[in-house]
Design an enzyme around this catalytic site. Structure first.
Site, short mmCIF file in Angstrom:
data_model
loop_
_atom_site.label_atom_id
_atom_site.label_comp_id
_atom_site.label_asym_id
_atom_site.label_seq_id
_atom_site.Cartn_x
_atom_site.Cartn_y
_atom_site.Cartn_z
N GLU A 170 -35.16 20.30 -27.94
CA GLU A 170 -34.84 20.37 -26.50
C GLU A 170 -35.24 19.09 -25.78
O GLU A 170 -36.34 18.57 -25.98
CB GLU A 170 -35.58 21.56 -25.91
N ASP A 211 -24.67 19.87 -25.27
CA ASP A 211 -23.86 21.06 -25.01
C ASP A 211 -22.41 20.88 -25.44
O ASP A 211 -21.81 21.76 -26.06
CB ASP A 211 -23.92 21.42 -23.52
N THR A 232 -34.17 16.32 -26.34
CA THR A 232 -34.18 15.20 -27.30
C THR A 232 -32.86 14.44 -27.26
O THR A 232 -32.82 13.29 -27.67
CB THR A 232 -34.38 15.76 -28.72
N ASP A 233 -31.78 15.07 -26.77
CA ASP A 233 -30.46 14.42 -26.89
C ASP A 233 -30.42 13.09 -26.13
O ASP A 233 -29.97 12.08 -26.67
CB ASP A 233 -29.31 15.35 -26.48
C1 GLA Z 1 -29.19 20.79 -20.84
C2 GLA Z 1 -28.39 19.51 -20.98
C3 GLA Z 1 -28.41 19.00 -22.42
C4 GLA Z 1 -29.84 18.92 -22.96
C5 GLA Z 1 -30.59 20.22 -22.68
C6 GLA Z 1 -32.03 20.15 -23.06
O1 GLA Z 1 -28.57 21.82 -21.56
O2 GLA Z 1 -27.05 19.74 -20.60
O3 GLA Z 1 -27.79 17.73 -22.49
O4 GLA Z 1 -30.53 17.81 -22.46
O5 GLA Z 1 -30.50 20.59 -21.31
O6 GLA Z 1 -32.17 20.04 -24.43
#
Ligand code: GLA
Length: 379
Positions: free
Chosen positions: A28, A166, A30-31
């Protein structure tokens, strides 16, 4: 659904796409640090039906809303349409920005992902529309192009500064698998997630506490991560290895930045260990400890949990879950729990009772199997 298109526009749709929402098993925040994550697609999603027009207009309507939005494609500019329709026309805008000619179209969307639940209703919407528009006009996009267009709608048109988690999940996930994503290389691979075979269930607990990523906290976390990377002299926090963590923390003086770095570095390591367990011959129950450690890290170090998420996670753990954690961006939304098949009812009841005793709105709890990513609907 085809009835919905005919009802809205008095003619049949020419094609339809479905794209799912997602949970994130682990990895989480981390992207946007170019790290790792392991999402899986939900059986809930959005269906987009489309038909072409030749007058340069885009019309968008939703089965869940009475409004019909009609705008000239040439006039689309970031933020020019608000609400759910912004995500839809944002995709059309993003295709145009990518150099494609979109002559005009009618769109009807129908969604089953609860909005604000942390289950990526917006990515499902963007990806379903991106697939349908690409298909309708034969734009020749590959999955990476669809992800990019969907992200541009979210980041640049709607203006929410999310990473690629996502949209990657919504486009690329496959049935009965989780999706390992390396956000530096954008390389992905399917990771088997045969929970049934192991006698396990993955519960999704939608706490009903609604999150809003536009409210600034998400952007603040991103800024803190890039500031910390800059101070540490690395391109991204992904570049700090697990065993370099104590040294890196010692070079930072701000306790907030220390906590943010500790979360990202340990979370990346937990994703890799989780994947190792699932790809090896090991018992999937062994990932439970990583899930809970991820939650503690998000709660204490990244500070993106909330009372409802903590209550859901702690109650699930106390009533026998192998692991549980908040999933998605946080500040509300959903948690997941890995439970024995036979414990599903007991864990669900314990969570419902705990929310009731705390005077909170009843959560919605359901068991999920990893579903298929974005695809065309035939017939
Ligand atoms: C949201 C964002 C994603 C990601 C998550 C946390 O869903 O849209 O890009 O950063 O939070 O992991």
């Amino acid at each position: 659904m085809s009835d919905a298109f005919r009802t809205a526009y008095g003619r049949p749709a020419e094609c339809a796409w479905h794209a799912p929402g997602r949970i994130n098993i682990i990895g989480e925040h981390t992207d946007y640090n170019e790290g790792f994550a392991l999402p899986a697609a939900l059986p809930l999603g959005v269906t987009a039906q489309v038909a072409a027009r030749d007058d340069g207009m885009v019309r968008a309507s939703s089965v869940q809303d009475d409004d019909v939005v009609t705008v000239p494609i040439a006039d689309l500019a970031p933020g020019s349409v608000q609400g759910w329709a912004g995500y839809v026309v944002g995709v059309v805008w993003a295709f145009r920005e990518a150099g494609h000619r979109v002559p005009g179209l009618d769109i009807v969307v129908d969604g089953s992902v609860p909005i604000g639940s942390g289950l990526s209703s917006s990515a499902a919407l963007e990806c379903a529309v991106a697939g349908a528009v690409d298909d309708l006009f034969d734009l020749g996009s590959d999955p990476a192009d669809l992800i990019a267009v969907a992200r541009r709608s979210e980041n640049d048109y709607v203006g929410v500064p999310t990473g690629a988690l996502d949209q990657s999940a919504s486009v690329l996930c496959r049935e009965a698998e989780a999706l390992f994503v390396d956000f530096r290389t954008m390389r992905t691979r399917g990771v088997p997630l045969d929970l049934d075979g192991a006698g396990l269930r993955l519960l999704v607990i939608d706490t009903q506490a609604r999150h809003q990523l536009v409210d600034g906290e998400y952007a603040r976390r991103r800024a803190e991560c890039s500031r910390a990377a800059e101070l540490l002299g690395v391109p991204m926090l992904r570049d700090v290895d697990d065993d370099e963590l104590p040294g890196a923390l010692g070079r930072l003086t701000d306790p907030v930045l220390q906590r943010r770095v500790r979360h990202i570095v340990t979370e990346d390591a937990r994703v890799l260990r989780t994947v190792q367990v699932l790809e090896g011959q090991g018992d999937p129950r062994a990932i439970g400890a990583y899930l809970y450690a991820s939650h503690v890290s998000l709660r204490d170090d990244f500070e993106v949990s909330c009372r409802e998420l903590d209550l859901a996670v702690d109650t699930a753990m106390d009533s026998g879950a192998h692991g549980a954690r908040m999933t998605g961006g946080g500040f509300g939304g959903s948690a997941i729990a890995l439970v024995e098949d036979g414990d599903t009812d007991a864990v669900t009841e314990a969570v419902m009772d705990a929310f009731d005793a705390a005077g909170l709105t009843a959560p919605v709890v359901f068991a999920m199997q990893p579903a298929r990513g974005a695809h065309r609907l035939e017939g």
